[in-house]
Enzyme design. Structure first.
Site, PDB file in Angstrom:
ATOM      1  N   GLU A  20      50.329  18.784  -8.249  1.00 34.99           N
ATOM      2  CA  GLU A  20      50.918  18.663  -9.802  1.00 34.99           C
ATOM      3  C   GLU A  20      50.345  17.410 -10.167  1.00 34.99           C
ATOM      4  O   GLU A  20      50.124  17.345 -11.293  1.00 34.99           O
ATOM      5  CB  GLU A  20      52.403  18.373  -9.673  1.00 34.99           C
ATOM      6  CG  GLU A  20      53.194  19.907  -9.543  1.00 34.99           C
ATOM      7  CD  GLU A  20      53.083  20.752 -10.546  1.00 34.99           C
ATOM      8  OE1 GLU A  20      51.875  21.189 -10.967  1.00 34.99           O
ATOM      9  OE2 GLU A  20      54.440  21.054 -10.988  1.00 34.99           O
ATOM     10  N   THR A  63      49.691  20.275 -19.682  1.00 34.61           N
ATOM     11  CA  THR A  63      50.687  19.163 -19.381  1.00 34.61           C
ATOM     12  C   THR A  63      50.489  17.927 -19.682  1.00 34.61           C
ATOM     13  O   THR A  63      51.409  17.178 -20.290  1.00 34.61           O
ATOM     14  CB  THR A  63      51.295  19.407 -18.024  1.00 34.61           C
ATOM     15  OG1 THR A  63      51.742  20.884 -17.677  1.00 34.61           O
ATOM     16  CG2 THR A  63      52.597  18.665 -17.627  1.00 34.61           C
TER      17      THR A  63
END
Length: 314
Positions: free
Chosen positions: A135, A187
């Site tokens: 991530e 993101t």
């Protein structure tokens, strides 16, 4: 490499999509979906190191250091007392940049599959920590609101990252309708536009909604869930990146949805409903709006995945 011939040599898993934030719970709440999901196979190979092969059309890098699944799995391999060789085949069905946990599915799936090969050497919390490295590659920040539900299933509360403290939450039967407009919201970009300071009055309202949403899940209180799906901090800023967002939210609630909002950093929008009939009505509203706007899109009507990553074959 010394791998006993009677030991498991390969494993194929399904790694589910997820919805993070759940409107008011930025970086601390998430749930796993039954559809869509990626499939991944991890197998031993003779030479030490990691090799990746993609069998989809997304064009993601096969260099392990540039692939979120690779970075996560390399961190697991570095934690072993001995060198091993692994090869990983990835077939993604969760589109990168869709806002429904594509990078988390890759990162979590890779370490979960490898852990099965290794006889479950690592705990779920350790797997979450390995996967968060993926991530970080994707967004620049380690966060677990997609990773935790992907690995554990159900709805999860991320009480803390340092130290890692994950709380599994129960929930009533809920149906999830998702629309994915075919635009990309990275993101990392979505984080850049967030406000650096928050007014205390907004923070107080946000805390009340987070507490109300968790209580609503635990008590199966649909009314409380609906009243708590409101965001005063993140959504007002990020929603400007998603065409049709305000209309989708208004019309879906009018169709009977409890509420919903941006899935992760977007562009996908999710809505929670108490029945399959309502969830399908919500899907119709989403299709009507995006057909009129003229934006290609896909929709899903699914339920909460209570298992997380699961074995398909071994």
């Amino acid at each position: 490499m010394n791998v006993e011939k009677n030991k498991l040599q390969s494993v194929t898993i399904a790694s589910p999509a997820t919805v993070a934030n759940l409107v008011c719970g930025f970086d601390i709440l998430g749930l796993a979906l039954n559809e869509p999901y990626d499939t991944m196979t991890v197998a031993y190979k003779e030479e030490p190191g990691l090799a990746i092969r993609n069998v989809d059309n997304f064009g993601l890098p096969e260099d392990p250091l540039k692939n979120v699944a690779g970075v996560a799995l390399l961190s697991l391999m570095d934690a072993l007392e001995f060198p091993i060789g692994l090869e990983m085949t990835i077939e993604k069905h969760i589109k990168p940049g869709s806002g429904i946990g594509s990078s988390a599915a890759s990162a979590a799936g890779s370490v979960a599959a490898a852990n099965i090969l290794l006889g479950n050497k690592f705990s779920k919390n350790e797997l979450i920590q390995f996967a968060m490295n993926g991530e970080k590659l994707a967004s620049g920040v380690k966060h677990a609101d997609n990773i935790a539900p992907c690995l554990l299933g159900g709805i999860t509360l991320i009480k803390s990252i340092l130290p890692l403290d994950i709380v599994a939450l129960s929930s009533p039967q809920l149906y999830v309708t998702i629309v994915h407009p075919q635009i990309e919201v990275k993101t990392s970009d979505a984080r850049q536009i967030l406000r650096k300071q928050v007014l205390l009055k907004d923070a107080i309202k946000q805390w009340g909604n987070i507490a109300g949403l968790v209580a609503g899940f635990l008590q199966s209180d649909y009314g409380l869930i609906g009243r708590s799906l409101e965001d005063f901090i993140i959504e007002p800023v990020r929603s400007i990146l998603i065409p049709g967002f305000d209309e989708v939210k208004k019309q879906c609630k009018a169709a009977g949805a409890l509420g919903g909002g941006i899935s992760g950093s977007g562009p996908s929008i999710f809505m929670l409903s108490t029945s399959h009939t309502i969830a399908k009505d919500v899907e119709k509203e989403m299709n009507t709006i995006y057909n009129r706007i003229g934006i290609d899109h896909s929709t899903y009507v699914t339920t909460i995945n209570t298992e997380g990553v699961k074995i398909i074959t071994q």
